[in-house]
Scaffold this motif. Structure first.
Motif, PDB file in Angstrom:
ATOM      1  N   ASP A 284       0.671  -1.432  -0.082  1.00  0.00           N
ATOM      2  CA  ASP A 284       0.064   0.020   0.119  1.00  0.00           C
ATOM      3  C   ASP A 284       0.966   1.280  -0.046  1.00  0.00           C
ATOM      4  O   ASP A 284       1.819   1.211   0.592  1.00  0.00           O
ATOM      5  N   PRO A 285       0.460   2.371  -0.816  1.00  0.00           N
ATOM      6  CA  PRO A 285       1.078   3.418  -0.758  1.00  0.00           C
ATOM      7  C   PRO A 285       1.049   4.195   0.813  1.00  0.00           C
ATOM      8  O   PRO A 285       0.023   4.027   1.486  1.00  0.00           O
ATOM      9  N   LEU A 286       1.791   5.179   1.107  1.00  0.00           N
ATOM     10  CA  LEU A 286       1.784   5.915   2.374  1.00  0.00           C
ATOM     11  C   LEU A 286       2.109   7.417   1.940  1.00  0.00           C
ATOM     12  O   LEU A 286       2.985   7.771   1.125  1.00  0.00           O
ATOM     13  N   GLU A 287       1.293   8.371   2.699  1.00  0.00           N
ATOM     14  CA  GLU A 287       1.564   9.714   2.590  1.00  0.00           C
ATOM     15  C   GLU A 287       2.490  10.124   3.851  1.00  0.00           C
ATOM     16  O   GLU A 287       2.100   9.901   4.672  1.00  0.00           O
ATOM     17  N   ILE A 288       3.820  10.842   3.561  1.00  0.00           N
ATOM     18  CA  ILE A 288       4.524  11.606   4.527  1.00  0.00           C
ATOM     19  C   ILE A 288       4.561  12.618   4.209  1.00  0.00           C
ATOM     20  O   ILE A 288       5.438  13.309   3.458  1.00  0.00           O
ATOM     21  N   GLY A 289       3.905  13.969   4.863  1.00  0.00           N
ATOM     22  CA  GLY A 289       4.089  15.107   5.068  1.00  0.00           C
ATOM     23  C   GLY A 289       3.875  15.778   3.550  1.00  0.00           C
ATOM     24  O   GLY A 289       4.774  16.359   2.885  1.00  0.00           O
ATOM     25  N   GLY A 290       3.029  15.270   2.697  1.00  0.00           N
ATOM     26  CA  GLY A 290       2.716  15.663   1.234  1.00  0.00           C
ATOM     27  C   GLY A 290       3.772  14.433   0.265  1.00  0.00           C
ATOM     28  O   GLY A 290       3.408  14.841  -0.990  1.00  0.00           O
ATOM     29  N   MET A 291       4.364  13.675   0.602  1.00  0.00           N
ATOM     30  CA  MET A 291       5.286  12.781  -0.275  1.00  0.00           C
ATOM     31  C   MET A 291       4.481  11.572  -0.184  1.00  0.00           C
ATOM     32  O   MET A 291       4.264  10.844   0.625  1.00  0.00           O
ATOM     33  N   THR A 292       4.379  11.060  -1.439  1.00  0.00           N
ATOM     34  CA  THR A 292       3.543   9.953  -1.545  1.00  0.00           C
ATOM     35  C   THR A 292       4.696   8.482  -1.847  1.00  0.00           C
ATOM     36  O   THR A 292       5.299   8.807  -2.779  1.00  0.00           O
ATOM     37  N   VAL A 293       4.724   7.949  -1.021  1.00  0.00           N
ATOM     38  CA  VAL A 293       5.788   6.870  -0.975  1.00  0.00           C
ATOM     39  C   VAL A 293       4.770   5.513  -1.651  1.00  0.00           C
ATOM     40  O   VAL A 293       3.663   5.192  -1.174  1.00  0.00           O
ATOM     41  N   PRO A 294       5.206   4.823  -2.780  1.00  0.00           N
ATOM     42  CA  PRO A 294       4.396   3.850  -3.604  1.00  0.00           C
ATOM     43  C   PRO A 294       4.160   2.536  -2.692  1.00  0.00           C
ATOM     44  O   PRO A 294       3.271   1.792  -2.886  1.00  0.00           O
ATOM     45  N   ASN A 295       4.851   2.191  -1.612  1.00  0.00           N
ATOM     46  CA  ASN A 295       4.567   1.045  -0.791  1.00  0.00           C
ATOM     47  C   ASN A 295       5.440   1.354   0.584  1.00  0.00           C
ATOM     48  O   ASN A 295       5.984   2.558   1.137  1.00  0.00           O
ATOM     49  N   ARG A 296       5.223   0.474   1.256  1.00  0.00           N
ATOM     50  CA  ARG A 296       5.546   0.450   2.848  1.00  0.00           C
ATOM     51  C   ARG A 296       6.893  -0.112   3.231  1.00  0.00           C
ATOM     52  O   ARG A 296       7.163  -0.087   4.562  1.00  0.00           O
ATOM     53  N   LEU A 297       7.628  -0.283   2.255  1.00  0.00           N
ATOM     54  CA  LEU A 297       9.112  -0.790   2.601  1.00  0.00           C
ATOM     55  C   LEU A 297      10.041   0.242   2.291  1.00  0.00           C
ATOM     56  O   LEU A 297      10.100   1.034   1.355  1.00  0.00           O
ATOM     57  N   TYR A 298      11.104   0.401   3.326  1.00  0.00           N
ATOM     58  CA  TYR A 298      11.953   1.333   3.200  1.00  0.00           C
ATOM     59  C   TYR A 298      13.528   0.541   3.542  1.00  0.00           C
ATOM     60  O   TYR A 298      13.714  -0.293   4.316  1.00  0.00           O
ATOM     61  N   ARG A 299      14.541   1.193   2.852  1.00  0.00           N
ATOM     62  CA  ARG A 299      15.872   0.981   2.936  1.00  0.00           C
ATOM     63  C   ARG A 299      16.327   2.059   4.320  1.00  0.00           C
ATOM     64  O   ARG A 299      16.286   3.261   4.026  1.00  0.00           O
ATOM     65  N   ALA A 300      16.352   1.165   5.185  1.00  0.00           N
ATOM     66  CA  ALA A 300      16.841   2.212   6.443  1.00  0.00           C
ATOM     67  C   ALA A 300      18.293   2.846   6.134  1.00  0.00           C
ATOM     68  O   ALA A 300      18.994   2.080   5.601  1.00  0.00           O
ATOM     69  N   PRO A 301      18.800   3.869   6.765  1.00  0.00           N
ATOM     70  CA  PRO A 301      19.876   4.479   6.653  1.00  0.00           C
ATOM     71  C   PRO A 301      21.195   3.414   7.140  1.00  0.00           C
ATOM     72  O   PRO A 301      21.079   2.796   7.889  1.00  0.00           O
ATOM     73  N   LEU A 302      22.279   3.592   6.049  1.00  0.00           N
ATOM     74  CA  LEU A 302      23.207   2.575   6.200  1.00  0.00           C
ATOM     75  C   LEU A 302      24.594   3.578   5.846  1.00  0.00           C
ATOM     76  O   LEU A 302      24.491   4.689   5.394  1.00  0.00           O
ATOM     77  N   LEU A 303      25.942   3.061   6.416  1.00  0.00           N
ATOM     78  CA  LEU A 303      26.866   3.872   6.361  1.00  0.00           C
ATOM     79  C   LEU A 303      27.290   3.353   4.539  1.00  0.00           C
ATOM     80  O   LEU A 303      27.466   2.227   4.536  1.00  0.00           O
ATOM     81  N   GLU A 304      27.082   4.439   3.719  1.00  0.00           N
ATOM     82  CA  GLU A 304      27.585   4.065   2.177  1.00  0.00           C
ATOM     83  C   GLU A 304      29.114   4.268   2.098  1.00  0.00           C
ATOM     84  O   GLU A 304      29.634   3.734   1.067  1.00  0.00           O
ATOM     85  N   CYS A 305      29.902   5.037   2.903  1.00  0.00           N
ATOM     86  CA  CYS A 305      31.064   5.030   2.914  1.00  0.00           C
ATOM     87  C   CYS A 305      31.668   5.519   1.366  1.00  0.00           C
ATOM     88  O   CYS A 305      32.725   5.249   1.063  1.00  0.00           O
ATOM     89  N   ALA A 306      30.806   6.422   1.214  1.00  0.00           N
ATOM     90  CA  ALA A 306      31.269   7.251  -0.343  1.00  0.00           C
ATOM     91  C   ALA A 306      32.293   8.468  -0.232  1.00  0.00           C
ATOM     92  O   ALA A 306      32.620   8.639  -1.125  1.00  0.00           O
ATOM     93  N   GLY A 307      32.157   9.156   0.881  1.00  0.00           N
ATOM     94  CA  GLY A 307      33.110  10.113   0.914  1.00  0.00           C
ATOM     95  C   GLY A 307      32.418  11.278   0.008  1.00  0.00           C
ATOM     96  O   GLY A 307      31.420  11.550  -0.347  1.00  0.00           O
ATOM     97  N   ASN A 308      33.552  12.268  -0.396  1.00  0.00           N
ATOM     98  CA  ASN A 308      33.052  13.192  -1.154  1.00  0.00           C
ATOM     99  C   ASN A 308      34.052  13.379  -2.252  1.00  0.00           C
ATOM    100  O   ASN A 308      34.237  14.390  -3.122  1.00  0.00           O
ATOM    101  N   GLY A 309      34.953  12.302  -2.674  1.00  0.00           N
ATOM    102  CA  GLY A 309      35.639  12.274  -3.822  1.00  0.00           C
ATOM    103  C   GLY A 309      35.052  12.405  -5.129  1.00  0.00           C
ATOM    104  O   GLY A 309      33.959  12.483  -5.358  1.00  0.00           O
ATOM    105  N   PRO A 310      35.900  12.225  -6.338  1.00  0.00           N
ATOM    106  CA  PRO A 310      35.437  12.475  -7.617  1.00  0.00           C
ATOM    107  C   PRO A 310      34.632  11.416  -7.830  1.00  0.00           C
ATOM    108  O   PRO A 310      33.813  11.346  -8.861  1.00  0.00           O
ATOM    109  N   ASP A 311      34.631  10.301  -7.089  1.00  0.00           N
ATOM    110  CA  ASP A 311      33.756   9.070  -7.550  1.00  0.00           C
ATOM    111  C   ASP A 311      32.615   8.850  -6.454  1.00  0.00           C
ATOM    112  O   ASP A 311      31.897   7.797  -6.318  1.00  0.00           O
ATOM    113  N   ALA A 312      32.455   9.843  -5.553  1.00  0.00           N
ATOM    114  CA  ALA A 312      31.279   9.864  -4.468  1.00  0.00           C
ATOM    115  C   ALA A 312      29.925   9.424  -4.847  1.00  0.00           C
ATOM    116  O   ALA A 312      29.013   8.681  -4.339  1.00  0.00           O
TER     117      ALA A 312
END
Length: 453
Positions: free
Chosen positions: A6-34
């Motif tokens: 089912d979709p969900l409304e969060i502060g005017g944002m419609t999310v298409p379903n109720r599964l989310y990828r929680a925050p993780l460390l991406e370790c991408a940094g700020n370099g040219p390949d970030a």
């Protein structure tokens, strides 16, 4: 009752379903390949159908504040503008993306990472108040090093403004919302927690005053980024060490009250999490990561991070003890989420130990075994973090399974061998051979294939 699809409304944002990828460390940094690294990390989840992607903790200042190596910073407008390539890719799959903003405060690398401290001798540790006696004792014993600068009232307002400026840049780059890192011992939790916050100005002295930093951050984001969906984690410090070691901490009742007040302030969603007052395995419950600690190729880098072989062994021992204290528990935040949901009308997001589709359905629509009121859903959306290291395209196996009897379970074993190497700036990936073999089998079977709309 809601389903995962089912979709969900969060502060005017419609999310298409109720599964989310929680925050993780991406370790991408700020370099040219970030940006490419962030796309490689985050796009597979969107391609697999996950409705909401939460980019991991991203630092609002150009110096200090990183809790781990390789964290991305969003202080530079030129860099942030390039992140539109990432947000466009997520949107191409029909998913939404929010950015989690953070400053580590006393959890930052300038406190615990020996090599980083040596390379940045003039970098100040930022603190809400003078560190509590427990942390000062660890300093005297040589386990940690504290020489903090306690933020003045004016500096607190300036830090809140940095959150607002970062949010504005992110929204301009195409992010759909902002997610504050309100737990895991970052600066926001340090303001909320009576363990850390002993201030005597408008930002301390009472539960209402300790919440004032989040109120000011809210106003800064609204003034600079507009009416963007705004989420935050809400901590309860229930796994903290018992009295008399820690007698000032946030109870479950305190966490519920914080969530209730945040709704009044104007936050659009909350993520209740049980955490500790220190950075420990309460947020990554599971097994002792023996494979990671015995990895011969990482020993020198561990020594550099922790300040030598002796300290490394002490950290490893603490890790082993914590793995016994914080053994894996399915959906360990469920009861906290349910208590919050009974008191607020904004969406409540649940994460922490969620591993099966059937469990997700129960959290969204009814019973889960610990509840005193099995008729009340625990949350409005369910998320996972470490399982996406093991299966970047996990959503394809969990959404629209097509069988009422099927109960897909993630491959992640909560072994934590993905987490410890990140202190060396190693990428966040699954390193467990048995899990990787199973993923390979599923890939060959086409389990991660999905026809996108």
């Amino acid at each position: 009752m809601a389903t995962l699809e089912d979709p969900l409304e969060i502060g005017g944002m419609t999310v298409p379903n109720r599964l989310y990828r929680a925050p993780l460390l991406e370790c991408a940094g700020n370099g040219p390949d970030a940006v490419d690294a962030l796309i490689d990390d985050l796009e597979p989840a969107a391609a697999s159908g996950v409705g909401l992607i939460c980019q991991g903790a991203t630092i609002v200042r150009g110096d200090g504040g990183c809790a781990a190596p390789g964290m991305t910073r969003v202080h530079d407008p030129a860099f942030v503008s390039q992140l539109s390539r990432l947000t466009d890719r997520i949107h191409d799959h029909g998913s939404r993306i929010v950015i989690q903003l953070e400053h580590g405060g006393l959890r930052s690398m300038e406190t615990w990472h020996a090599e980083y401290r040596a390379e940045h001798p003039d970098l100040e540790q930022l603190a809400v108040s003078r560190p509590p006696w427990q942390l000062r004792l660890l300093d005297r014993l040589g386990f940690l090093e504290y020489d903090p600068h306690v933020l003045t009232t004016a500096e607190v307002y300036e830090l809140a403004a940095d959150f607002g400026r970062a949010a504005a840049r992110a929204v301009e780059a195409g992010y759909d919302g902002v997610h504050l890192a309100g737990a895991n011992m970052g600066i926001v939790q340090q303001f909320l927690s009576p363990f850390y916050n002993r201030r005597d100005d408008e930002f301390g002295g009472s539960p209402e005053a300790r919440l004032q930093f989040l109120a000011v951050v809210h106003d800064e984001i609204r003034d600079r980024a507009g009416d963007v969906p705004l989420l935050t984690k809400v901590p309860a410090e229930t796994p903290a060490p018992p009295r008399p070691v820690v007698h000032r901490k946030l109870s479950l009742e305190d966490g519920v009250e914080i969530a209730r007040r945040l709704e009044k302030i104007g936050y659009d969603a909350v993520v209740p999490v049980q955490t500790s007052v220190v950075w420990d395995m309460s947020i990554v419950r599971g097994e002792y990561p023996e494979r990671a600690w015995t990895n011969e190729g990482l020993q020198a880098e561990y020594d550099a991070a922790f300040g030598g072989a002796a300290r490394k062994r002490l950290v490893s021992l603490a890790n082993r003890i914590q793995s016994l204290q914080y053994d894996f528990e399915p959906a360990w935040n469920a009861d906290f989420c349910r208590r919050v949901r009974e008191q607020v009308s904004i969406p409540v997001l649940a994460e922490g130990g969620i591993r099966e589709r059937e469990e997700m359905d129960q959290l969204l629509g009814g019973a889960i075994n610990k509840s005193e009121n099995p008729e009340t859903p625990a949350c409005d959306m369910v998320g996972m973090a470490r399982p996406f290291y093991a299966e970047p395209r996990l959503g394809a196996r969990l959404l629209e399974t097509g069988s009422e009897t099927e109960n897909p379970r993630v491959l992640c074993e909560s072994c934590n061998n993905c987490t410890v190497p990140q202190v060396t700036d190693a990428p966040g990936i699954c390193r467990t051979p048995a899990v990787l073999r199973k993923r390979g089998d599923l890939e060959r079977e086409g389990a991660y294939d999905r026809s996108e709309p």
